[in-house]
Design a protein around this motif. Structure first.
Motif, PDB file in Angstrom:
ATOM      1  N   GLN A 328     -33.299 -25.604  48.606  1.00 48.43           N
ATOM      2  CA  GLN A 328     -32.951 -24.439  47.788  1.00 48.43           C
ATOM      3  C   GLN A 328     -31.468 -24.099  47.924  1.00 48.43           C
ATOM      4  O   GLN A 328     -30.810 -23.747  46.940  1.00 48.43           O
ATOM      5  CB  GLN A 328     -33.807 -23.240  48.193  1.00 48.43           C
ATOM      6  N   GLU A 363     -35.613 -30.667  45.664  1.00 50.28           N
ATOM      7  CA  GLU A 363     -36.720 -29.715  45.665  1.00 50.28           C
ATOM      8  C   GLU A 363     -38.039 -30.363  45.264  1.00 50.28           C
ATOM      9  O   GLU A 363     -39.084 -29.713  45.271  1.00 50.28           O
ATOM     10  CB  GLU A 363     -36.420 -28.561  44.714  1.00 50.28           C
ATOM     11  N   ASN A 369     -41.368 -28.368  46.837  1.00 47.97           N
ATOM     12  CA  ASN A 369     -41.211 -27.135  47.604  1.00 47.97           C
ATOM     13  C   ASN A 369     -42.457 -26.260  47.559  1.00 47.97           C
ATOM     14  O   ASN A 369     -42.707 -25.471  48.476  1.00 47.97           O
ATOM     15  CB  ASN A 369     -39.989 -26.359  47.101  1.00 47.97           C
TER      16      ASN A 369
END
Length: 382
Positions: A328, A363, A369
């Motif tokens: 992130q 991600e 994620n």
């Protein structure tokens, strides 16, 4: 907590950083735009002993700690995320199943060439209809009298199709247990095996220097000697290797973020608006301050997870946290870096645009994620 590198780790970092600056940096952009995996650079890393970073000397590696590996990966990623992504995939999921679960004969035959930098490793998990839902894998391995026959397709597999690749270790369904749950095994499939073919190099929005392809298995025969561990234990093997892979992606995220910030800081110091460098503007200073702070926070999480692995302690939750946070941070930092560059950063000819394109997959790869959040929640007892 003290993550200071010891003398060996420091020498390792200096070796990798020097190679990255002298050999990788001058050709990184060209290879990226040509969408070519620069295996000559990976061979160079192999000649330095760096393709066997996590492998013990007994099997041809250099036996670095996880913390030392993370520091090296961050340095490589700050110069070229594409080459660094190939290197980390080889070092973790491409090599770890053989190291952790292979027998000595398999380690000698298959792991040693990977660790010594003569071959590039790959692992085949993802399929067109199965990624996060691993138990939905359809590639099958059927038992025959003298081995196994593999049938199916893998998608988005990195490192299997280069002129340096040895082939792939494949996760395939071997049957069901007494309760009807699927069982999986890991199978070594060399590149020239009959019935094993590959699609063309896939074109992503980033990591253009990474060779990623679909793989096809049409009645591929694999002898028992190329089954890694127990035929029904493949999923657990892969998940164990994936925990290391999550730390690896976190480190690559740090490299991507720090590389983009370095470019943005240098640009802000030399680019002028209204007669003064934009680095003197508070709006730009705040961006850079936030970027540096977030990178440092992600760095501590990542190095902490690595240190837990080195200490032989559980690190599943911390690895997921590091991967989640660092990826992130990478996407946020590269976005702000492009903003600092303005229009110049939007042009694909700029290095910061290359980092911007390379960041998003962080991600997604090695477990999305969303999956990291599930892992963390379960480790919290939810």
């Amino acid at each position: 907590m003290d993550f200071t590198l010891n003398e060996f780790e420091g020498e390792l970092l200096d070796l990798g950083r020097t190679y990255a600056e002298r050999e990788i940096a001058p050709v990184a952009a060209q290879a990226w735009h040509e969408e070519r995996c620069p295996t000559e650079l990976l061979r160079g890393l192999g000649e330095l002993g760096l393709l066997g970073t996590l492998v013990p000397e007994k099997w041809g590696g250099i036996g670095s700690s996880t913390v030392g590996y993370v520091a090296l990966l961050e340095a490589l990623g700050s110069v070229d995320p594409s080459v660094a992504s190939a290197w980390q995939a080889h070092s973790t999921i491409g090599s770890m199943p053989l190291l952790l679960f292979g027998n000595d004969e398999q380690r000698e035959r298959w792991l040693r060439p990977l660790a010594e930098g003569r071959k590039l490793g790959a692992f085949g998990l993802t399929e067109p209809g199965a990624g996060s839902d691993v138990r939905s894998l359809r590639t099958r391995a059927e038992r025959v009298s003298d081995g196994w026959v593999l049938t199916g397709q893998k998608a988005f597999i990195s490192n299997a199709g280069t002129d340096m690749s040895f082939g792939v270790t494949v996760l395939a369904r071997t049957g069901e247990d007494a309760s009807g749950k699927p069982r999986f095994g890991s199978f070594i499939v060399p590149k020239d095996t009959e019935g094993f073919t590959m699609g063309p190099k896939l074109r992503g929005i980033g990591w253009k220097g990474l060779d990623t392809r679909d793989l096809f298995f049409d009645g591929v025969w694999v002898p028992d000697s190329q089954v890694v561990g127990e035929p029904g234990g493949g999923l657990g093997q892969f998940l164990s290797a994936l925990e290391v892979g999550r730390i690896s992606i976190a480190a690559l995220s740090l490299g991507t973020a720090s590389g983009a910030m370095r470019l943005a800081l240098a640009y802000a110091k030399q680019h002028e608006q209204f007669g003064t460098p934009i680095a003197s503007f508070q709006a730009i200073q705040f961006k850079l301050a936030d970027m540096a702070t977030e990178i440092e926070a992600a760095r501590w999480l990542t190095y902490y997870a690595a240190s837990l692995r080195d200490a032989g302690k559980p690190f599943k939750k911390e690895a997921a946290m590091a991967k989640l946070k660092a990826s992130q941070v990478a996407t946020a930092v590269v976005t702000e870096a492009v903003q600092i560059f303005g229009g110049a950063g939007y042009m694909l000819e700029s290095d910061v645009a290359r980092f911007y394109c390379d960041a998003k997959v962080l991600e997604i790869g090695e477990g999305t994620n969303e999956i990291q959040r599930l892992v963390i929640a379960r480790e919290l007892g939810c």
